[in-house]
Design an enzyme around this catalytic site. Structure first.
Site, PDB file in Angstrom:
ATOM      1  N   LYS A 201      -3.433  -2.007  10.398  1.00 62.00           N
ATOM      2  CA  LYS A 201      -3.884  -2.075   9.010  1.00 62.00           C
ATOM      3  C   LYS A 201      -4.169  -3.497   8.531  1.00 62.00           C
ATOM      4  O   LYS A 201      -4.971  -3.681   7.624  1.00 62.00           O
ATOM      5  CB  LYS A 201      -2.787  -1.507   8.095  1.00 62.00           C
ATOM      6  CG  LYS A 201      -2.424  -0.051   8.372  1.00 62.00           C
ATOM      7  CD  LYS A 201      -3.341   0.869   7.612  1.00 62.00           C
ATOM      8  CE  LYS A 201      -2.826   2.301   7.639  1.00 62.00           C
ATOM      9  NZ  LYS A 201      -3.706   3.174   6.848  1.00 62.00           N
TER      10      LYS A 201
ATOM     11  N   ARG B 153      -6.948   3.800  13.938  1.00 61.13           N
ATOM     12  CA  ARG B 153      -6.054   4.951  14.144  1.00 61.13           C
ATOM     13  C   ARG B 153      -5.386   4.954  15.513  1.00 61.13           C
ATOM     14  O   ARG B 153      -4.268   5.447  15.651  1.00 61.13           O
ATOM     15  CB  ARG B 153      -6.855   6.258  13.975  1.00 61.13           C
ATOM     16  CG  ARG B 153      -7.520   6.419  12.625  1.00 61.13           C
ATOM     17  CD  ARG B 153      -6.517   6.415  11.503  1.00 61.13           C
ATOM     18  NE  ARG B 153      -7.156   6.652  10.213  1.00 61.13           N
ATOM     19  CZ  ARG B 153      -6.547   6.472   9.048  1.00 61.13           C
ATOM     20  NH1 ARG B 153      -5.288   6.040   9.006  1.00 61.13           N
ATOM     21  NH2 ARG B 153      -7.181   6.704   7.923  1.00 61.13           N
TER      22      ARG B 153
ATOM     23  N   ASP C 177       0.844  -1.195   0.000  1.00 63.27           N
ATOM     24  CA  ASP C 177       0.000   0.000   0.000  1.00 63.27           C
ATOM     25  C   ASP C 177       0.882   1.248   0.000  1.00 63.27           C
ATOM     26  O   ASP C 177       1.820   1.344   0.787  1.00 63.27           O
ATOM     27  CB  ASP C 177      -0.916  -0.003   1.227  1.00 63.27           C
ATOM     28  CG  ASP C 177      -2.093   0.942   1.043  1.00 63.27           C
ATOM     29  OD1 ASP C 177      -2.540   1.135  -0.110  1.00 63.27           O
ATOM     30  OD2 ASP C 177      -2.561   1.510   2.041  1.00 63.27           O
TER      31      ASP C 177
ATOM     32  N   HIS D 161      -3.390  14.086   0.989  1.00 64.20           N
ATOM     33  CA  HIS D 161      -3.570  13.220   2.159  1.00 64.20           C
ATOM     34  C   HIS D 161      -2.337  13.294   3.059  1.00 64.20           C
ATOM     35  O   HIS D 161      -2.452  13.495   4.271  1.00 64.20           O
ATOM     36  CB  HIS D 161      -3.813  11.777   1.699  1.00 64.20           C
ATOM     37  CG  HIS D 161      -3.852  10.771   2.805  1.00 64.20           C
ATOM     38  ND1 HIS D 161      -4.860  10.720   3.741  1.00 64.20           N
ATOM     39  CD2 HIS D 161      -2.993   9.762   3.124  1.00 64.20           C
ATOM     40  CE1 HIS D 161      -4.626   9.728   4.593  1.00 64.20           C
ATOM     41  NE2 HIS D 161      -3.507   9.134   4.242  1.00 64.20           N
TER      42      HIS D 161
ATOM     43  N   GLU E 120      -9.189  12.523   8.191  1.00 68.19           N
ATOM     44  CA  GLU E 120      -9.049  13.826   7.533  1.00 68.19           C
ATOM     45  C   GLU E 120     -10.350  14.625   7.529  1.00 68.19           C
ATOM     46  O   GLU E 120     -10.335  15.833   7.691  1.00 68.19           O
ATOM     47  CB  GLU E 120      -8.620  13.619   6.077  1.00 68.19           C
ATOM     48  CG  GLU E 120      -7.171  13.290   5.882  1.00 68.19           C
ATOM     49  CD  GLU E 120      -6.876  13.211   4.398  1.00 68.19           C
ATOM     50  OE1 GLU E 120      -6.639  14.254   3.783  1.00 68.19           O
ATOM     51  OE2 GLU E 120      -6.913  12.099   3.848  1.00 68.19           O
TER      52      GLU E 120
ATOM     53  N   GLU F  21      -9.306   4.038  -1.553  1.00 65.97           N
ATOM     54  CA  GLU F  21      -8.151   3.911  -2.437  1.00 65.97           C
ATOM     55  C   GLU F  21      -8.552   3.180  -3.714  1.00 65.97           C
ATOM     56  O   GLU F  21      -9.604   2.540  -3.766  1.00 65.97           O
ATOM     57  CB  GLU F  21      -7.036   3.093  -1.753  1.00 65.97           C
ATOM     58  CG  GLU F  21      -6.663   3.610  -0.365  1.00 65.97           C
ATOM     59  CD  GLU F  21      -5.416   2.956   0.210  1.00 65.97           C
ATOM     60  OE1 GLU F  21      -4.729   2.220  -0.535  1.00 65.97           O
ATOM     61  OE2 GLU F  21      -5.123   3.187   1.394  1.00 65.97           O
TER      62      GLU F  21
ATOM     63  N   GLN G  89      -2.632   2.524  15.340  1.00 59.02           N
ATOM     64  CA  GLN G  89      -1.621   3.077  14.429  1.00 59.02           C
ATOM     65  C   GLN G  89      -0.754   4.111  15.130  1.00 59.02           C
ATOM     66  O   GLN G  89       0.468   4.120  14.995  1.00 59.02           O
ATOM     67  CB  GLN G  89      -2.347   3.711  13.235  1.00 59.02           C
ATOM     68  CG  GLN G  89      -1.430   4.178  12.113  1.00 59.02           C
ATOM     69  CD  GLN G  89      -2.221   4.752  10.937  1.00 59.02           C
ATOM     70  OE1 GLN G  89      -3.451   4.785  10.946  1.00 59.02           O
ATOM     71  NE2 GLN G  89      -1.522   5.219   9.922  1.00 59.02           N
TER      72      GLN G  89
ATOM     73  N   GLU H 204     -10.166   3.869   4.466  1.00 59.29           N
ATOM     74  CA  GLU H 204      -9.367   4.691   3.549  1.00 59.29           C
ATOM     75  C   GLU H 204      -9.806   4.366   2.129  1.00 59.29           C
ATOM     76  O   GLU H 204      -9.738   3.206   1.695  1.00 59.29           O
ATOM     77  CB  GLU H 204      -7.868   4.431   3.725  1.00 59.29           C
ATOM     78  CG  GLU H 204      -7.336   4.961   5.049  1.00 59.29           C
ATOM     79  CD  GLU H 204      -5.809   4.939   5.160  1.00 59.29           C
ATOM     80  OE1 GLU H 204      -5.164   4.162   4.425  1.00 59.29           O
ATOM     81  OE2 GLU H 204      -5.276   5.703   5.988  1.00 59.29           O
TER      82      GLU H 204
ATOM     83  N   ASP I 196      -8.707   0.349   2.701  1.00 63.32           N
ATOM     84  CA  ASP I 196      -7.630  -0.001   3.634  1.00 63.32           C
ATOM     85  C   ASP I 196      -8.086   0.380   5.044  1.00 63.32           C
ATOM     86  O   ASP I 196      -7.721   1.429   5.567  1.00 63.32           O
ATOM     87  CB  ASP I 196      -6.357   0.755   3.228  1.00 63.32           C
ATOM     88  CG  ASP I 196      -5.189   0.466   4.150  1.00 63.32           C
ATOM     89  OD1 ASP I 196      -5.169  -0.611   4.759  1.00 63.32           O
ATOM     90  OD2 ASP I 196      -4.295   1.341   4.261  1.00 63.32           O
TER      91      ASP I 196
ATOM     92  N   THR J  92      -8.544  -5.812   4.530  1.00 69.24           N
ATOM     93  CA  THR J  92      -8.549  -4.869   3.415  1.00 69.24           C
ATOM     94  C   THR J  92      -9.638  -5.343   2.461  1.00 69.24           C
ATOM     95  O   THR J  92      -9.586  -6.474   1.984  1.00 69.24           O
ATOM     96  CB  THR J  92      -7.186  -4.872   2.684  1.00 69.24           C
ATOM     97  OG1 THR J  92      -6.150  -4.614   3.637  1.00 69.24           O
ATOM     98  CG2 THR J  92      -7.153  -3.817   1.589  1.00 69.24           C
TER      99      THR J  92
HETATM  100 CA    CA Z   1      -3.713   3.191   3.088  1.00 59.51          CA
END
Ligand code: CA
Length: 445
Positions: free
Chosen positions: A267, A251, A141, A148, A385, A215, A254, A213, A247, A271
């Site tokens: 993560k 948080r 990834d 971002h 975000e 993507e 993370q 996320e 993804d 997925t």
């Molecule tokens: Ca990602």
């Protein structure tokens, strides 16, 4: 590869739903899928392509001798449950695209045997049990959106959001292929270590800051030999097609684990991918020049430079439906709309960079783009975000602004029962709309 006769917008199919101007799957798209087919009371995986609101059973079509130029030996690769063997053979996807499109054209004469084959090979999409179309042995990834990277960086380093390597080197991490799941698979909330800012020690428990996320991913067609890089001028033959990637990201896990080696358990618990591979052939009309570099940004190093148009004009949307919204029969609420054209690094650069040290990419490998975010707030591709309000005059982050939902509920991060629904599509004057379908996942506790 320029556009060709397979992109002709006037082509129509005898599958009527494929001629609807708003369909994601006109005869010019034909994304690859794998689905369960009932036969003699047993369920067998078959290969398919999507046409309108139907799946065309490619395995059945191959058994009838209609594909691979009638070469029965070659057509056996279409009896497999996954697209991997086809994907590794350069040119075969393009040949099949032309043959399948020809079979589906409305202006082809239909004898009685052909009519019977049409009936036999068509399955309603709504009834098809879709599987992962490819087996991926590796998943990487990236972090290819500068918007971002800048917004997320500003949360941790308000004065210096973008690290100095960003404009030189495509940043990525090795993800985990075993936990790639097809759209519709429920997502178990992960547990892990977290540490609150005001706590002395970490604790173990369910993530309280679960995020998605948005993507896109590119699947590798033919790979490269270990030790032999892929030149950017040769990158096209290594691309099979693209899908939507979610993804999922915890948080709080993370934040505690990401230094110094990057994402790990935050993560790799799941997925999600959309169940269709939109081929690079179908995406050809939507290639655009790579993104302009920002003022003061360096030119990429030579091995990442190309004059070919490797930007892609793909709109991406994220919707949310909470359990309460579903119970009340409310439509999902759109959280964001962005575009893949805003990415800083192109898929050509991601693949070239990945193999630049001689790392061998293999057929079926999935390369995620990283969260797709744009210059405006409504184009941000994750909750981290979307709820970010920036830094106040005192230099400290302002309180996050929760998302307001039509039920009166609010969200900073995902709650159990929330369903995240992603979609993506391409539109351009003079061409048919090409859709990716949906990537769905509901959070379960
Ligand atoms: Ca990602």
């Amino acid at each position: 590869m320029p556009t060709d006769a397979t992109h002709d917008p006037s082509l129509k199919s005898w599958v009527e739903s494929a001629n609807d101007p708003q369909t994601a799957f006109p005869i010019q798209n034909l994304p690859l899928c794998s689905f369960e087919q009932e036969h003699d009371g047993h369920s067998h995986p078959h290969l398919g392509v999507v046409i309108g609101d139907r799946v065309l059973d490619v395995t059945t079509l191959a058994m009838s001798g209609k594909l691979c130029g009638g070469d029965e030996q070659l057509a056996r690769v279409l009896h497999a449950p996954l697209w991997n063997i086809v994907a590794g053979q350069p040119g075969l996807v393009r040949q099949l695209r032309a043959e399948i499109q020809d079979f589906l054209r409305s202006d082809r004469p239909a004898s009685q045997p052909i009519k019977r084959l049409r009936d036999k090979a068509l399955v309603p999409l709504a009834e098809a049990r879709l599987r992962k179309p490819l087996l991926s042995f590796d998943y990487t990834d990236f972090y290819a959106s500068k918007h971002h990277a800048t917004t997320v960086g500003s949360m941790f380093r308000p004065d210096n959001p973008l690290l100095p390597n960003y404009t030189h080197v495509p940043i990525g991490y090795h993800g985990r292929a075993s936990s790639i799941v097809p759209s519709g698979t429920p997502i178990r909330r992960p547990s892990g270590q977290t540490k609150a800012d005001d706590a002395a020690l970490p604790a173990f428990g369910p993530s309280k800051m679960l995020d998605y996320e948005m993507e896109l991913g590119v699947f590798i067609a033919s790979g490269n030999t270990l030790g032999e890089p892929i030149r950017i001028g040769d990158v096209r033959e290594h691309m099979l097609g693209m899908c939507i990637v979610n993804d999922w990201s915890a948080r709080d896990l993370q934040k505690w684990e990401y230094q110094p080696l990057g994402p790990f358990l935050a993560k790799n618990f799941a997925t999600s991918v959309s169940p269709f591979i939109v081929t690079m052939e179908a995406l050809e009309p939507f290639r655009i020049p790579g993104p302009a570099r920002g003022e003061g940004d360096p030119e990429p190093l030579g091995y990442l430079q190309t004059s070919e148009p490797w930007g892609l004009d793909v709109a991406v949307e994220v919707h949310l439906a909470t359990k309460q919204m579903r119970d009340k029969g409310m439509s999902p609420m759109r959280l964001s709309r962005g575009s893949f054209r805003d990415m800083y690094w192109t898929i050509a650069q991601l693949i070239t960079h990945h193999a630049s040290n001689g790392c061998n990419l293999q057929t079926g490998d999935l390369l995620g783009s990283g969260t797709i975010s744009g210059p405006t707030k409504d184009a941000r591709g994750c909750l981290l975000e979307l709820t970010w309000e920036g830094v106040g005059p005192d230099g400290k982050p302002k309180p996050r602004a929760p998302i307001q939902l039509p039920t009166g509920e609010t969200r900073l991060f995902l709650q159990d029962g929330d369903e995240v629904i992603m979609n993506a599509f391409c539109e351009r004057d003079g061409f048919r709309r090409i859709g990716f379908g949906e990537c769905r996942g509901v959070i379960v506790g």
